[in-house]
Write a protein that holds these residues in place. Structure first.
Motif, PDB file in Angstrom:
ATOM      1  N   UNK A  91       0.795  -1.223   0.000  1.00 32.00           N
ATOM      2  CA  UNK A  91       0.000   0.000   0.000  1.00 32.00           C
ATOM      3  C   UNK A  91       0.828   1.275   0.000  1.00 32.00           C
ATOM      4  N   UNK A  92       2.067   1.182   0.505  1.00 29.50           N
ATOM      5  CA  UNK A  92       2.843   2.412   0.681  1.00 29.50           C
ATOM      6  C   UNK A  92       3.499   2.836  -0.623  1.00 29.50           C
ATOM      7  N   UNK A  93       2.823   3.726  -1.321  1.00 29.48           N
ATOM      8  CA  UNK A  93       3.317   4.123  -2.637  1.00 29.48           C
ATOM      9  C   UNK A  93       4.357   5.236  -2.532  1.00 29.48           C
ATOM     10  N   UNK A  94       4.374   5.898  -1.375  1.00 28.43           N
ATOM     11  CA  UNK A  94       5.189   7.112  -1.261  1.00 28.43           C
ATOM     12  C   UNK A  94       6.650   6.790  -0.955  1.00 28.43           C
TER      13      UNK A  94
ATOM     14  N   UNK B 165      11.145   2.372   5.782  1.00 25.01           N
ATOM     15  CA  UNK B 165      10.615   3.723   5.641  1.00 25.01           C
ATOM     16  C   UNK B 165       9.786   4.168   6.827  1.00 25.01           C
ATOM     17  N   UNK B 166       9.191   5.329   6.677  1.00 22.21           N
ATOM     18  CA  UNK B 166       8.316   5.861   7.717  1.00 22.21           C
ATOM     19  C   UNK B 166       6.876   5.495   7.390  1.00 22.21           C
ATOM     20  N   UNK B 167       6.153   5.059   8.403  1.00 22.24           N
ATOM     21  CA  UNK B 167       4.718   4.827   8.224  1.00 22.24           C
ATOM     22  C   UNK B 167       3.973   5.602   9.321  1.00 22.24           C
ATOM     23  N   UNK B 168       2.692   5.872   9.092  1.00 23.19           N
ATOM     24  CA  UNK B 168       1.936   6.597  10.124  1.00 23.19           C
ATOM     25  C   UNK B 168       1.878   5.758  11.398  1.00 23.19           C
ATOM     26  N   UNK B 169       1.753   6.408  12.517  1.00 25.72           N
ATOM     27  CA  UNK B 169       1.637   5.706  13.795  1.00 25.72           C
ATOM     28  C   UNK B 169       0.471   4.722  13.761  1.00 25.72           C
ATOM     29  N   UNK B 170       0.755   3.482  14.164  1.00 27.44           N
ATOM     30  CA  UNK B 170      -0.323   2.493  14.210  1.00 27.44           C
ATOM     31  C   UNK B 170      -1.257   2.828  15.367  1.00 27.44           C
TER      32      UNK B 170
ATOM     33  N   UNK C 121      -1.832   8.626   1.841  1.00 23.80           N
ATOM     34  CA  UNK C 121      -0.729   7.877   2.440  1.00 23.80           C
ATOM     35  C   UNK C 121      -0.989   7.583   3.917  1.00 23.80           C
ATOM     36  N   UNK C 122      -2.176   7.986   4.441  1.00 26.27           N
ATOM     37  CA  UNK C 122      -2.605   7.746   5.820  1.00 26.27           C
ATOM     38  C   UNK C 122      -1.889   8.630   6.844  1.00 26.27           C
TER      39      UNK C 122
ATOM     40  N   UNK D 286       4.328  13.413  11.550  1.00 23.77           N
ATOM     41  CA  UNK D 286       2.955  12.887  11.581  1.00 23.77           C
ATOM     42  C   UNK D 286       2.182  13.383  10.363  1.00 23.77           C
ATOM     43  N   UNK D 287       2.710  14.400   9.693  1.00 21.37           N
ATOM     44  CA  UNK D 287       2.053  14.918   8.484  1.00 21.37           C
ATOM     45  C   UNK D 287       2.603  14.250   7.227  1.00 21.37           C
ATOM     46  N   UNK D 288       3.754  13.605   7.356  1.00 20.14           N
ATOM     47  CA  UNK D 288       4.394  12.965   6.207  1.00 20.14           C
ATOM     48  C   UNK D 288       5.879  12.894   6.497  1.00 20.14           C
ATOM     49  N   UNK D 289       6.587  11.964   5.836  1.00 17.76           N
ATOM     50  CA  UNK D 289       8.011  11.806   6.128  1.00 17.76           C
ATOM     51  C   UNK D 289       8.788  13.119   6.037  1.00 17.76           C
TER      52      UNK D 289
END
Ligand SMILES: Cc1cc2nc3c(=O)[nH]c(=O)nc-3n(C[C@H](O)[C@H](O)[C@H](O)COP(=O)(O)OP(=O)(O)OC[C@H]3O[C@@H](n4cnc5c(N)ncnc54)[C@H](O)[C@@H]3O)c2cc1C
Ligand code: SF4
Lengths: 435, 645
Positions: free
Chosen positions: B388-391, B487-492, B507-508, B533-536
């Protein structure tokens, strides 16, 4: 020009691009008085000249104008365009004296309505620098439709002094007796937002810019694509033909030790992909090829934008262009190393766009006392405490906004300007000296 | 009824006029009831044109205005302000969108587009005819800000707000501050370590009287809105006395604790006790007992009297005018077997590798084996073709190069093999890439659809690639250690986002209002976002966004009064028969039951109501009207549109 009676301000913002404008608004919104000085005839910097912006494809003029009009009518902001900062001297712990020179426009700005009758009357035609020479302008002229201030100016170097404009002006605001004026002002802090310069492609003769008519820069392409575009179409400058096979040469002047610039300009991959997408819309039959070393689509939504471009059929070729030669019909022979095939290849295009890099604007160096203004090894402003407060310059009380400290796109420029203005406000509030 | 309406139709420099015959729109509108002035303009939003409009409104003594241009998201405020500068009330302005709704989607049909534009502008005129002058609602504000997350972004924001004289509550969910940066050694581009940077920030936080720091603090609920948030924070106990200067006994307590679990601070490559420190001299400098791990054996209490297993969870309430969210990111956790992760024992993540470098001395070893060949696999969890992580996670190319370069300071004889997807050391970071190439690091690049493979062959770990840079040659490296550049992902764990209702992007990550115009604000008024938290983002970018967010948060609390939009729902008490349908429908808890004379009626709290209109359709007696969107106004618009059909 605004008559600056009150000669002291809380902040002097140098440069009226998006960084300077954003900083001025932020500082002024906190009740502080700002003087915004721009050397050009209009504020807006490069952003106001762009077509659409990646990755959202917003119309650039449309998102710049709200900021421009906000700063323009802000009661706490005084704007001086066509004005140079001669020098800025730190006086005491907490204030600066600055010498600024407002250059004569030969037009009484307070009375000019922007009716453009002078422009119609003026018989002198010279290349229009705001359209990168693609069309002409008069010697009496308004820079462009959405210029701010939208008032006339006389280009005295090209003026024939025929007096036609004086006769045409309905408000008698043309004034050939105007002279440059110098002012001394006192400020508590300074924000440097003088932006970046575009790489000069004449420095790479192999690319034939200047000699081959259909090799243009990316900024020229922005003008072809902008809503205020000169021809209302994308036409190649050589013969006015609609191009159908366009090439982009990425990293022109960046990541290139042969021109002494090792760094990546961080915007050109993305703006080239953007332009390629816009070209697919403007010229649906055209082929667009992007020659790249690496595609640097690193920001929010950028990678998706890159994928979208591939999906639209834009051709991405990994390889650095070595040489561009003009053919008899104005087309261009492009020689490059195709990394995928591992060999030297030649291809033909009818328009080549050089994705020129972002270079440091060294103007601030001349404003400050020798050795106080420090630059990094790439001539961008030195960031004294990179991680703790990126907007701190080498001089206490002088803050850095936008591309002054290195290449960046508009979202990063806005964030950097927010940071610079927050630091400036804090600094001003802590300043004990009343001036 | 407005009788002197001004209509301005914008070319948008061709964006509209290339596809819509704006002169025709102007001519048709000129004949509309109540329209006094109908004009076109090249760029309505240009400053010069705004000035002309102001003069025009005054000169013609207009009583209402419609501008037909782009989306109201972009310029409604601009033209409301124009109307106000011309002496009218801003609610006598209506915005017609003929760009996003007309010229762009109908660029293939000029006649149809022109017709549609005419209809849209006419319906806006129908609405503005009934418009009323209304005044904004003024509310009292709490001159304090809650900053969530005490990583570098949160601490920086807190410090700068506090320096402006604002009361700041800084709430960190973990027991220790510093977020991700506290883990790292020398940071890229300086000689400063992550810990040193965190120390500087923490020192400033502690020294500032305007900052109240809570650790182990989790937001559990929030009520109210911009100017007046009431936030409940749940404080987890440390089970160790807050002011503990008894370092020796704490040390003993840690020694005697019999429980051993993986140490999160070192990403599980070492073990810690149930009572533990993050690292020597962490912040705050106080040990903590993790009750999920603790067996309550009581051994520690026997050797240290600062331990207090009876401490209870507490809840505090803070009242603030703005909430600044700086909760950062999670590192992507590779799936089992993804590039050999958890399947092959010498495959670790970049975070683990960085900690391994930090805690190792002498020789670099993994599982007792000396390391010479290190293979870095880039874009793990980013730019996914399948997932899912396209970014792109933006920080990792440079972070990896820097780690690799720095590792040679401490350990000679390491060979570095970088399995990339194309290096993205953007900007000045390019010099690190250059330096690594010069030092003999080997770079490969894989095809997007043909990823690098990690395999175990006869006990050896082999990394295989079809390399772009050598014309799709299949190349292999035998690696002693494989480092997955995650990479960085949003906080679960994202209760904050749910409680505050912050929208997320594709990108959640949390979404800003406008990437360029309002990058740190959210559609929830009063809630700003900073950092990853807004994006990498890397450190510099996080700090810049933190300061930008703090300037916006400050604007909500700098004065003790704030004006809010009066576009709210209104109850007609005569019609209301309190059935509670509206109370249930309201997503903002703005509606309550009150007595009016002898009967119960609904009451809408106008400082909480967002004017979303959810209550309107559920009311059985049609007792609710939305100010500026009354039934009459909306029906008028529909009539205009429908009569033409
Ligand atoms: C071809 C091209 C396309 C682009 N497309 C995009 C895009 O789609 N999306 C995106 O995000 N970014 C894009 N960018 C990047 C964008 O242009 C920059 O991020 C942005 O302009 C930086 O703003 P700035 O204010 O820092 O600098 P500038 O825009 O350079 O503004 C600096 C201002 O300072 C003034 N100035 C300079 N020296 C002095 C002095 N000595 N005294 C007073 N004033 C001075 C200048 O006249 C100018 O007005 C593009 C760039 C280029 C070249
Ligand atoms: S952004 Fe792209 S084109 Fe520009 S210098 Fe960097 S790699 Fe080259």
């Amino acid at each position: 020009m605004p008559n600056i009676e009150k000669k002291s301000f809380d902040a002097l913002v140098v440069g009226g691009g998006i960084a300077g404008v954003e900083s001025a608004i932020n500082i002024a919104n906190n009740g502080l008085k700002v003087l915004l000085v721009e050397k050009d005839l209009t504020i807006g910097g490069k952003m106001i000249m762009l077509s659409k912006v990646f990755p959202t494809l917003d119309c650039s003029a449309c998102i710049t104008t709200p900021k421009i009009s906000e700063v323009d009518r802000h009661p706490n902001v005084t704007i001086m365009t066509n004005t140079e900062v001669l020098h800025i001297d730190k006086q005491d712990k907490h204030y600066f004296k600055a010498q600024i020179k407002e250059k004569a426009r030969y037009v009484d700005v307070s009375n000019c309505t922007g009716c453009q009758l002078c422009e119609d009357a003026c018989p002198v035609v010279v290349p229009d620098q705001y359209q990168y020479g693609m069309v002409g302008r008069k010697a009496a002229y308004i820079p462009f439709n959405i210029a701010s201030p939208r008032v006339a100016s006389i280009d005295i170097e090209n003026c024939s002094l025929c007096g036609a404009c004086e006769k045409a002006c309905p408000t008698q605001c043309i004034d050939f007796t105007q002279e440059d004026k110098e002012y001394e002002i006192v400020v508590k802090s300074v924000v440097i937002a003088t932006g970046f310069n575009l790489f000069d492609p004449l420095k790479i003769p192999r690319y034939s810019y200047g000699s081959a008519k259909n090799v243009i820069t990316s900024m020229e392409m922005e003008r072809h694509l902008a809503p205020t575009r000169p021809y209302n179409h994308v036409l190649r400058p050589g013969d006015g033909k609609m191009p159908d096979n366009i090439a982009y040469v990425l990293c022109t002047g960046s990541r290139d030790m042969t021109v002494g610039n090792p760094i990546c300009s961080q915007i050109c991959c993305m703006y080239s992909i953007k332009q390629a997408q816009l070209l697919m819309g403007a010229l649906p039959m055209a082929d667009v090829t992007i020659y790249y070393i690496n595609i640097r689509s690193f920001g929010k939504g950028f990678e998706e934008f890159y994928e979208q471009a591939k999906g639209m059929g834009i051709n991405f070729v990994k390889g650095k262009i070595g040489q561009i030669d003009e053919l008899e019909n104005g087309d261009l022979k492009v020689r490059y190393e195709d990394i995928n095939q591992g060999k030297l290849v030649e291809s033909k295009h009818d328009l080549v766009v050089l994705s020129v890099g972002a270079m440091a604007n060294e103007d601030p160096k001349t404003m400050f006392k020798a050795d106080t203004w420090k630059q990094d090894e790439f001539a961008f402003a030195q960031q004294k405490d990179l991680f703790y407060t990126p907007s701190l310059s080498s001089i206490d009380g002088v803050f850095l906004a936008g591309t002054t400290s290195g290449p960046m796109d508009i979202p990063d420029t806005i964030l950097s300007s927010g940071a610079a203005s927050m630091e400036a406000i804090r600094y001003i509030k802590q300043a004990k000296v009343e001036i | 009824m407005k009788q002197k309406i001004g209509v301005y139709i914008c070319h948008c420099g061709g964006n509209i006029s290339d596809y819509v015959d704006v002169d025709k729109v102007k001519d048709v509108l000129a004949k509309e009831d109540g329209v006094y002035v109908s004009k076109t303009t090249i760029f309505a939003c240009a400053d010069s044109n705004q000035k002309e409009m102001v003069a025009d409104i005054k000169a013609n003594e207009l009583d209402a205005v419609v501008v037909a241009s782009c989306s109201p998201k972009l310029h409604q405020i601009t033209f409301q302000a124009v109307t106000e500068r011309a002496g009218l009330n801003k609610y006598n302005y209506v915005h017609a969108n003929i760009r996003e709704q007309v010229s762009w989607p109908h660029s293939d049909n000029k006649i149809g587009a022109t017709e549609k534009a005419i209809q849209i502008v006419r319906s806006s005129v129908a609405k503005v005819r009934l418009s009323q002058a209304i005044e904004p609602i003024e509310i009292d504000t709490q001159q304090a800000v809650l900053v969530l997350g005490a990583g570098i972004a949160g601490m920086k924001a807190a410090i700068s707000l506090a320096k402006m004289g604002t009361q700041v509550y800084l709430a960190e969910r973990e027991h220790f501050i510093g977020g991700r940066i506290a883990h790292w050694d020398v940071l890229c581009g300086t000689e400063e370590t992550g810990k040193e940077l965190v120390t500087r920030l923490y020192t400033d936080v502690i020294a500032n009287k305007n900052i109240t720091l809570y650790t182990g603090a989790e937001m559990v609920s929030s009520g109210g809105s911009k100017g007046n948030f009431n936030v409940q924070l749940k404080l987890k106990p440390r089970y160790v006395a807050d002011v503990c200067d008894d370092k020796e006994n704490i040390k003993k307590a840690i020694e005697v604790c019999p429980v051993e679990v993986p140490d999160e601070f070192n990403f599980g490559i070492t073990k810690r006790k149930a009572i533990y420190h993050n690292f020597p001299s962490e912040y705050p400098q106080a040990a903590v007992i993790n009750m999920d791990d603790c067996t309550r054996c009581g051994e520690c209490e026997k050797v240290c009297d600062k331990i207090d297993l009876s401490q209870k969870e507490e809840t505090v309430e803070v009242k603030v005018g703005s909430v600044l969210v700086a909760t950062g990111f999670d590192s992507y956790t590779p799936g089992e077997g993804e590039f050999g992760y958890q399947a092959i024992d010498n495959v670790i993540t970049l975070s683990q590798y960085k900690r391994l470098l930090a805690i190792s001395n002498g020789e670099l070893k993994w599982n007792g084996k000396k390391i010479e060949n290190v293979a870095y696999i880039y874009c793990v969890g980013s730019r996914q073709v399948e997932g899912e992580n396209k970014y792109c996670s933006r920080y990792c190319c440079t972070a990896t190069i820097n780690t690799a370069l720095r590792s040679n300071d401490k350990f000679k004889n390491l060979n570095h093999f970088h399995f990339t997807r194309g290096m993205r050391t953007y900007g000045k970071q390019e010099v690190f890439y250059h330096e690594a190439s010069k030092q003999g690091h080997v770079f490969f690049q894989s095809y997007g659809d043909d990823p690098t493979k990690v395999e175990n062959k006869n006990g050896k770990t082999i990394v295989k690639i079809n390399d772009i840079l050598t014309n799709r040659k299949e190349l292999e490296v035998e690696a002693d250690l494989v480092v997955l550049v995650t990479g960085m992902v949003p906080r679960a764990h994202n209760t904050i986002g749910d409680i505050l209702k912050i929208p997320k992007g594709r990108d959640k990550f949390y979404n800003e209002i406008h990437m360029k115009l309002r990058p740190v604000e959210t559609v929830i008024d009063g809630v700003t976002i900073a950092g990853a938290c807004q994006g990498p983002k890397n450190i510099v970018e996080s700090i810049n966004s933190a300061l930008s967010a703090s300037i916006k948060s400050y604007s909500f609390v700098s004065s003790d009064k704030l004006s809010v939009e009066p576009i709210v729902a209104k109850i007609d008490e005569n019609l209301c028969q309190y059935c509670d349908a509206c109370t249930t429908a309201c997503p903002f808890d703005a509606i309550s039951k009150v007595k009016s004379g002898s009967k119960d009626v609904a009451l809408i709290n106008h400082t909480v109501c967002k004017g979303c209109g959810m209550c309107l359709p559920v009311c059985p007696t049609n007792a609710i009207q939305l100010i500026t969107f009354s039934d009459d106004e909306v029906e008028n618009m529909i009539n205009v549109l429908a009569n033409e059909l």
